[in-house]
Design a protein around this motif. Structure first.
Motif, PDB file in Angstrom:
ATOM      1  N   ASP A  16       0.888  -1.244  -0.084  1.00 43.45           N
ATOM      2  CA  ASP A  16      -0.092   0.013  -0.022  1.00 43.45           C
ATOM      3  C   ASP A  16       0.870   1.244  -0.019  1.00 43.45           C
ATOM      4  N   GLY A  17       0.836   2.078  -1.012  1.00 43.09           N
ATOM      5  CA  GLY A  17       1.597   3.420  -1.058  1.00 43.09           C
ATOM      6  C   GLY A  17       2.843   3.172  -1.823  1.00 43.09           C
ATOM      7  N   PRO A 237       1.448   4.351 -17.934  1.00 47.22           N
ATOM      8  CA  PRO A 237       0.052   4.864 -17.924  1.00 47.22           C
ATOM      9  C   PRO A 237       0.244   6.449 -17.496  1.00 47.22           C
ATOM     10  N   ASN A 290      -2.019   3.149  -5.784  1.00 43.02           N
ATOM     11  CA  ASN A 290      -3.550   2.900  -5.903  1.00 43.02           C
ATOM     12  C   ASN A 290      -3.950   1.895  -4.621  1.00 43.02           C
ATOM     13  N   GLU A 295      -5.389  -3.665  -9.670  1.00 39.60           N
ATOM     14  CA  GLU A 295      -4.541  -4.147 -10.618  1.00 39.60           C
ATOM     15  C   GLU A 295      -4.455  -3.209 -11.787  1.00 39.60           C
ATOM     16  N   MET A 296      -3.129  -2.720 -12.145  1.00 43.49           N
ATOM     17  CA  MET A 296      -3.099  -1.843 -13.292  1.00 43.49           C
ATOM     18  C   MET A 296      -1.894  -2.271 -14.107  1.00 43.49           C
ATOM     19  N   LEU A 297      -1.606  -1.924 -15.416  1.00 47.22           N
ATOM     20  CA  LEU A 297      -0.679  -2.128 -16.159  1.00 47.22           C
ATOM     21  C   LEU A 297       0.530  -1.156 -15.716  1.00 47.22           C
ATOM     22  N   ARG A 300       3.795  -1.357 -20.582  1.00 51.72           N
ATOM     23  CA  ARG A 300       3.839  -2.310 -21.838  1.00 51.72           C
ATOM     24  C   ARG A 300       4.799  -2.154 -22.674  1.00 51.72           C
ATOM     25  N   LEU A 314       3.948  -7.668 -20.737  1.00 45.07           N
ATOM     26  CA  LEU A 314       3.213  -6.718 -19.867  1.00 45.07           C
ATOM     27  C   LEU A 314       3.848  -6.807 -18.476  1.00 45.07           C
ATOM     28  N   ARG A 316       3.025  -5.777 -14.792  1.00 41.77           N
ATOM     29  CA  ARG A 316       1.711  -5.267 -13.965  1.00 41.77           C
ATOM     30  C   ARG A 316       2.143  -4.794 -12.872  1.00 41.77           C
TER      31      ARG A 316
ATOM     32  N   TYR B  18      -5.548  -3.700 -20.927  1.00 34.43           N
ATOM     33  CA  TYR B  18      -5.416  -2.918 -20.030  1.00 34.43           C
ATOM     34  C   TYR B  18      -5.626  -1.475 -20.625  1.00 34.43           C
ATOM     35  N   VAL B  21      -4.717   4.309 -21.715  1.00 33.14           N
ATOM     36  CA  VAL B  21      -4.558   5.637 -21.101  1.00 33.14           C
ATOM     37  C   VAL B  21      -3.950   5.571 -19.558  1.00 33.14           C
ATOM     38  N   CYS B  22      -4.633   4.877 -18.914  1.00 30.77           N
ATOM     39  CA  CYS B  22      -4.555   4.923 -17.111  1.00 30.77           C
ATOM     40  C   CYS B  22      -3.951   3.528 -16.805  1.00 30.77           C
ATOM     41  N   GLY B  23      -3.875   2.517 -17.704  1.00 23.51           N
ATOM     42  CA  GLY B  23      -3.284   1.195 -17.172  1.00 23.51           C
ATOM     43  C   GLY B  23      -4.371   0.501 -16.337  1.00 23.51           C
ATOM     44  N   THR B  24      -5.594   0.875 -16.249  1.00 21.99           N
ATOM     45  CA  THR B  24      -6.506  -0.073 -15.295  1.00 21.99           C
ATOM     46  C   THR B  24      -6.850  -1.271 -16.177  1.00 21.99           C
ATOM     47  N   LYS B  87       1.566  12.811  -1.316  1.00 20.79           N
ATOM     48  CA  LYS B  87       2.706  12.906  -0.213  1.00 20.79           C
ATOM     49  C   LYS B  87       3.346  14.070  -0.290  1.00 20.79           C
TER      50      LYS B  87
END
Lengths: 430, 245
Positions: A16-17, A237, A290, A295-297, A300, A314, A316, B18, B21-24, B87
């Protein structure tokens, strides 16, 4: 046509963070036919041989250079366009004799070229900028897309360094160059600068007799490259940033500064020509934080051969509150981070040694020994042992040797960037 | 085929796995029962099932659409629950010792002598924990006057073999070995100065930022700005006004 495959090694879990994601991307090419490129007139080769005065003392040097050049010429495949440049205060095209175009290799032209290089004579100064620009002019006259040069020197560049820098800049992207220094009177950093900018390698040829074999080897690997221009494309991203992109195998080369922006989220990193080979890249990105569970990319990573995307990987990122998962360091990432640190420590250690700072040199080369031993980089350990006496490899306790051979020191410097793959170490992955 | 896909954050994506743009992650099964029931059976269509969109909220900071499932604004990192931006810097040197923090320099023409004060910063050194480099004790700050105009002012470490001889030289003594030989430069821009990092190994930090400045990108500076680099080096850019006399 070459087949490319990409593989990612990473720990995708972030605490986290946490926002930094590192991954190793392995790119493997197979089935590439360098011969086809040669036959189709797609490959060009320029041999640049130092003919400055120092090459005649000892006279074995210029004689060895003639033999080596002849061996290299023998290695040029039919259909490859080629030329030989003699480098002094100015560069002259030694072969083909008409001077402005490349010859097409066949039995006749190879014979003529070998006859020509048997008359290479030494005398005069060293202005490498003119050598590179001459090669660039020759390549510019050709339609070949796979453009490679071999540069051989035995000495220091004797001109305003700014001129060489300018020449290098204007050659970037025009051709690739592997640089070799014979003897110990040349400057590693100078040749490294050329080789690095022109996507080639640098190495020492300690004695003239070894020149022939080295030239054969270089030519063989050059002739086996079937893909003219490969590119690593990295997408991140919105809100993310590429920290660095680094080639980590077979040797360390930072590519970050070569980024060519394609759009706000994508950059290209030119990799030069490819044969059947495997190279590893370390990609580090910072992504926006997040929530746990998301989960995000993070990136790429695509490989382009010419304009075509031929492979993709990928990277991730998954945020988790499982600390055991997020705290794990991926073994490949850890290994190559260590190999890059190893290269840096050797170069900085040798730099300190040159400036007479033995204390810093001992610390840096000690750390290098520790890293090289732990990662199973036996080649580098062997080179290090010629410069330091190792008391305890585990803690990196070393003493600088009193009787360092200049050639050993230079070999360690030029080969400091060589890496080994994960698992090469006897103790790896326990 | 150019199907346009929409990601859970509302971006139109050219990728189906994914968001481009934002990778989500695109293929998330909708957590709540989707209100407009997607037509089943069309297996060849995009695998993404549009999520029912809650009323769109805007980020109060940058006006981008907020993702209700995310704690932060995906674009600027603003946290709507606490109303804070990402932060705040950790780097803030406990040494607010030198920070003349007023950037309220009015429009008056800036005249004077620009100098860089080179100092060893203990708080910065402690954070870095570079075991190989010792903190230099008892070293008085050095003041280096910047030229009125001309070539960039190089920051780095001099090295005969690499041919570097920067105006702001951290080769010492005392040496800050974590500074790259060609580390960064100060560029004269208009009345002021910009900093550009040349892809240094350990990065360059300006003021209270935790992230290094991006390589090869000039960053404008103002009087009083602190530049942190290497293991302990702090450079403070100062403008000493001309003394009328």
């Amino acid at each position: 046509m070459s087949e490319f495959s990409l593989e990612v090694f990473q720990n995708e879990f972030l605490a986290d963070g946490a926002t930094t994601m590192d991954a190793i991307v392995t790119v493997t090419a197979s089935g590439g036919a360098g011969g086809a490129a040669a036959a189709a007139g797609q490959a060009a080769e320029v041999l640049i041989v130092d003919t400055s005065g120092s090459m005649s003392a000892p006279s074995t040097r210029i004689r060895a250079a003639r033999t080596a050049a002849a061996a290299a010429i023998d290695g040029i495949r039919d259909g490859v366009q080629f030329a030989v440049v003699a480098g002094g205060e100015v560069a002259t095209t030694f072969f083909p004799p008409w001077g402005t175009n490349l010859a097409v290799a066949d039995n006749v032209t190879r014979g003529q070229a070998k006859d020509a290089v048997s008359h290479l004579a030494a005398g005069g100064g060293t202005a490498m900028s003119t050598w590179l620009l001459q090669a660039a002019d020759l390549f510019a006259s050709s339609t070949a897309t796979i453009r490679h040069a071999i540069l051989l020197t035995d000495g220091e560049n004797r001109e305003d360094p700014a001129r060489l820098d300018d020449a290098i800049r204007s050659c970037v992207g025009q051709f690739q160059a592997d640089c070799r220094g014979v003897g110990t009177d040349w400057i590693v950093s100078e040749l490294r600068k050329i080789a690095s900018a022109l996507m080639g390698t640098v190495d020492i040829i300690p004695s003239p007799e070894e020149m022939e074999a080295e030239f054969q080897r270089l030519m063989e690997s050059a002739m086996n490259r079937g893909v003219a221009a490969a590119t690593l494309r990295v997408w991140c991203p919105q809100g993310a940033r590429v920290n660095f992109v680094r080639q980590v195998a077979p040797d360390v080369e930072d590519l970050t500064g070569r980024a060519v922006p394609i759009n706000p989220l994508t950059s290209d990193f030119p990799l030069g020509a490819w044969g059947d080979e495997e190279r590893d890249y370390h990609v580090s990105v910072t992504v926006p934080a997040n929530a746990v569970g998301v989960e995000m990319l993070a990136a790429r990573v695509s490989l382009l051969a010419g304009p075509d995307v031929v492979g993709q990987a990928l990277v991730r990122a998954v945020w988790t509150d499982d600390e055991a998962a997020s705290a794990r360091i991926n073994p490949e990432v850890a290994h190559y981070t260590g190999q890059a640190e190893l290269a840096a420590n050797i170069q900085e250690g040798l730099e300190a040694l040159k400036s007479g700072d033995e204390r810093t040199a001992t610390v840096k080369l000690g750390r290098a020994t520790q890293l090289a031993v732990a990662s199973g980089n036996d080649g580098t350990v062997k080179l290090l042992r010629k410069v330091v006496d190792v008391e305890d490899p585990a803690t990196g306790t070393v003493r600088i040797r009193k009787d360092i051979d200049k050639a050993d020191e230079m070999a360690l410097d030029t080969r400091s960037t060589r890496t080994v793959r994960v698992g090469s170490g006897a103790k790896a992955s326990q | 085929m150019s199907t346009t896909l929409t990601c859970p954050n509302g971006h139109s994506s050219t990728e189906s796995d994914y968001c481009s743009v934002c990778g989500t992650l695109m293929a998330v099964p909708a957590p709540a029962p989707p209100s407009p029931v997607p037509v089943p059976g069309d297996d060849d269509g995009p695998t993404f099932i549009p999520r029912p969109k809650p009323p769109v909220e805007e980020c109060p900071n940058c006006s981008s659409e907020l993702d209700p499932t995310s704690k932060f604004c995906e674009v600027c990192g603003y946290d709507p629950t606490t109303g804070s931006l990402p932060k705040p810097p950790v780097v803030s040197p406990a040494a607010s010792d030198v920070a003349p923090d007023d950037d309220a320099a009015p429009d008056a023409p800036v005249t004077g002598t620009w100098v860089v004060v080179v100092a060893a910063d203990r708080a910065y050194y402690d954070r870095n924990q570079v075991a190989e480099v010792q903190f230099p004790l008892g070293v008085p700050p050095r003041v280096i006057e910047l030229p009125v105009a001309g070539d960039p002012v190089a920051i780095g470490r001099r090295s005969a073999s690499r041919g570097t001889n920067p105006a702001i030289d951290l080769a010492g003594p005392p040496e800050d070995a974590a500074v790259s030989h060609t580390h960064a430069s100060l560029l004269r821009e208009g009345d002021g100065w910009s900093l550009v990092d040349h892809g240094s190994t350990n990065g360059t930090y300006v003021n209270e930022t935790t992230d290094p400045v991006p390589a090869n990108t000039p960053m404008p500076l103002k009087a009083g700005d602190r530049i942190y680099l290497g293991a302990w080096t702090k450079l403070t850019l100062e403008l000493h006004p001309d003394q009328p006399n």
